[in-house]
Design an enzyme around this catalytic site. Sequence first.
Site, PDB file in Angstrom:
ATOM      1  N   CYS A 184       0.837   2.172  -2.746  1.00 31.56           N
ATOM      2  CA  CYS A 184       2.196   1.560  -2.501  1.00 31.56           C
ATOM      3  C   CYS A 184       2.527   1.899  -1.325  1.00 31.56           C
ATOM      4  O   CYS A 184       1.974   2.347  -0.680  1.00 31.56           O
ATOM      5  CB  CYS A 184       3.169   2.500  -3.165  1.00 31.56           C
ATOM      6  SG  CYS A 184       5.135   2.236  -2.851  1.00 31.56           S
ATOM      7  N   ARG A 221       5.785  -8.175 -12.423  1.00 29.79           N
ATOM      8  CA  ARG A 221       7.395  -8.444 -11.882  1.00 29.79           C
ATOM      9  C   ARG A 221       7.391  -9.676 -13.470  1.00 29.79           C
ATOM     10  O   ARG A 221       8.175  -9.060 -13.441  1.00 29.79           O
ATOM     11  CB  ARG A 221       7.573  -9.524 -10.753  1.00 29.79           C
ATOM     12  CG  ARG A 221       7.955  -7.995  -9.546  1.00 29.79           C
ATOM     13  CD  ARG A 221       8.303  -8.313  -8.718  1.00 29.79           C
ATOM     14  NE  ARG A 221       6.692  -9.343  -7.703  1.00 29.79           N
ATOM     15  CZ  ARG A 221       6.929  -9.727  -6.421  1.00 29.79           C
ATOM     16  NH1 ARG A 221       7.878 -10.463  -6.314  1.00 29.79           N
ATOM     17  NH2 ARG A 221       5.257 -10.226  -6.111  1.00 29.79           N
ATOM     18  N   HIS A 273      -4.854  -4.572  -6.619  1.00 29.08           N
ATOM     19  CA  HIS A 273      -3.553  -5.615  -6.212  1.00 29.08           C
ATOM     20  C   HIS A 273      -4.062  -6.246  -4.711  1.00 29.08           C
ATOM     21  O   HIS A 273      -5.062  -6.510  -4.240  1.00 29.08           O
ATOM     22  CB  HIS A 273      -2.468  -4.741  -5.544  1.00 29.08           C
ATOM     23  CG  HIS A 273      -1.320  -5.803  -5.597  1.00 29.08           C
ATOM     24  ND1 HIS A 273      -0.353  -5.025  -5.784  1.00 29.08           N
ATOM     25  CD2 HIS A 273      -1.313  -6.923  -5.150  1.00 29.08           C
ATOM     26  CE1 HIS A 273       0.359  -6.336  -5.233  1.00 29.08           C
ATOM     27  NE2 HIS A 273       0.368  -7.364  -4.681  1.00 29.08           N
ATOM     28  N   LYS A 317      -5.408   2.974  -8.632  1.00 30.46           N
ATOM     29  CA  LYS A 317      -4.709   1.778  -8.493  1.00 30.46           C
ATOM     30  C   LYS A 317      -4.458   0.812  -6.466  1.00 30.46           C
ATOM     31  O   LYS A 317      -3.850   2.290  -5.836  1.00 30.46           O
ATOM     32  CB  LYS A 317      -3.281   1.594  -8.893  1.00 30.46           C
ATOM     33  CG  LYS A 317      -2.937  -0.105  -8.701  1.00 30.46           C
ATOM     34  CD  LYS A 317      -1.334   0.342  -9.331  1.00 30.46           C
ATOM     35  CE  LYS A 317      -0.980  -1.847  -9.951  1.00 30.46           C
ATOM     36  NZ  LYS A 317      -0.776  -2.089  -8.560  1.00 30.46           N
ATOM     37  N   ASN A 336      -4.607  -7.279 -10.152  1.00 31.70           N
ATOM     38  CA  ASN A 336      -2.909  -7.457 -10.762  1.00 31.70           C
ATOM     39  C   ASN A 336      -2.787  -8.077  -8.778  1.00 31.70           C
ATOM     40  O   ASN A 336      -2.870  -8.537  -7.887  1.00 31.70           O
ATOM     41  CB  ASN A 336      -2.515  -5.669 -10.198  1.00 31.70           C
ATOM     42  CG  ASN A 336      -0.839  -5.641 -10.193  1.00 31.70           C
ATOM     43  OD1 ASN A 336      -0.936  -5.045  -9.082  1.00 31.70           O
ATOM     44  ND2 ASN A 336      -0.073  -6.067 -10.693  1.00 31.70           N
ATOM     45  N   GLY A 337      -1.514  -8.873  -9.371  1.00 33.33           N
ATOM     46  CA  GLY A 337      -0.850  -9.492  -8.172  1.00 33.33           C
ATOM     47  C   GLY A 337      -0.565 -11.031  -8.362  1.00 33.33           C
ATOM     48  O   GLY A 337      -1.702 -11.657  -8.609  1.00 33.33           O
ATOM     49  N   PRO A 379       2.567  -0.327 -13.169  1.00 35.63           N
ATOM     50  CA  PRO A 379       4.066   0.760 -12.564  1.00 35.63           C
ATOM     51  C   PRO A 379       5.047   0.306 -11.733  1.00 35.63           C
ATOM     52  O   PRO A 379       4.825  -0.276 -10.681  1.00 35.63           O
ATOM     53  CB  PRO A 379       3.110   1.891 -11.789  1.00 35.63           C
ATOM     54  CG  PRO A 379       1.631   1.069 -11.777  1.00 35.63           C
ATOM     55  CD  PRO A 379       1.466  -0.026 -12.494  1.00 35.63           C
ATOM     56  N   MET A 380       5.469   0.020 -11.499  1.00 37.18           N
ATOM     57  CA  MET A 380       7.389  -0.606 -11.005  1.00 37.18           C
ATOM     58  C   MET A 380       8.486   0.429 -10.599  1.00 37.18           C
ATOM     59  O   MET A 380       9.036   1.112 -12.221  1.00 37.18           O
ATOM     60  CB  MET A 380       7.566  -1.865 -11.552  1.00 37.18           C
ATOM     61  CG  MET A 380       7.024  -2.729 -11.561  1.00 37.18           C
ATOM     62  SD  MET A 380       7.090  -4.188 -12.144  1.00 37.18           S
ATOM     63  CE  MET A 380       6.851  -4.108 -13.559  1.00 37.18           C
TER      64      MET A 380
END
Length: 331
Positions: free
Chosen positions: A94, A228, A165, A133, A205-206, A11-12
């Site tokens: 976030c 990304r 992440h 997350k 993730n990351g 999700p971004m």
Amino acid sequence: MTVNRRISVAPMMDWTDRHDRYFLRQISRHTLLYTEMVTTGAILHGGVERHLRYNDAEHPVALQLGGSDADDLARACEFANDYAYDEINLNCGCPSDRVQNGAFGACLMATPDVVAKCVKSMISASNAPVTVKNRIGIDDQEDYPSLKRFTETVAEAGCKTFIVHARKAWLKGLSPKENREVPPLKYELVYQLKQEFPELEILINGGIKTLDETDAHLKHVDGVMIGREAYQNPYVLADVDRRFYGDDAKPLTRHQVVEAMLPYIEEHLKEENGTIGHVTRHMLGLFQQMRGAKQWRRYLSENAHRKGAGTEVVREALALVPEQDDEVLSA
């Protein structure tokens, strides 16, 4: 309900909206796609349909929620039930100031009991599985011990899937952009988490950019979330179905992906205030590493917001990209 989370797209904010997800679905049939984070306040006070609608073609698709009030999160899940998402995810990663001011996102890593209460409430209200997350930690928290405590506490509330992440979030001193790049990646902590909690589904993730890297991570964890890179170079997903889902159907070429998007863009233009730029801004990276990529990006960027612009702009941009050996970028 079983969700295959082997490969997913993160999700971004401002990126993974419904138009981007529909576009990515043309490239991979099986990759799990996530919405941008939607706050409980936006759903409860800002219009359910506007924030939760999506195209059925996007499945499998997960909704990510932002919030820290258990009752509000439960109500948001009840609204989401009408939209049949495949998963509901709680954002505990976030680091933006706006999120901190709302007492949710990464700052929730400091209060695992609050997260556990939220998750328990969400599970009771949701028809879809609930996941979390999170980061490996925040600020001066001990690296692995704090991650372990957080995971144990939230798992006891019923969460079986954690997307981690592999960076800390520094809530003071770093911008959201810096928090995606400056704190070092510590993949080994996520691997350790999976070793210690084999009964849980652990995704990593990351900073993951290639499918070869993805393959390497899958030797240690249950799934990989790409961020990304999947936005800036979306065709990296073209070989996901074959490599990770055993689907031998030939992926669409880049040119075919563009052609497949044209009817969707036509439909969007019928919506009030709909412009082709709403969709094409997500398609700029499609020809990354290919001849004509710069011309494609420039033409769309300069013409998509022209008054009255239609799909002819996309066709004109596509004509600037030569038909070529459309190899899948899997390495």
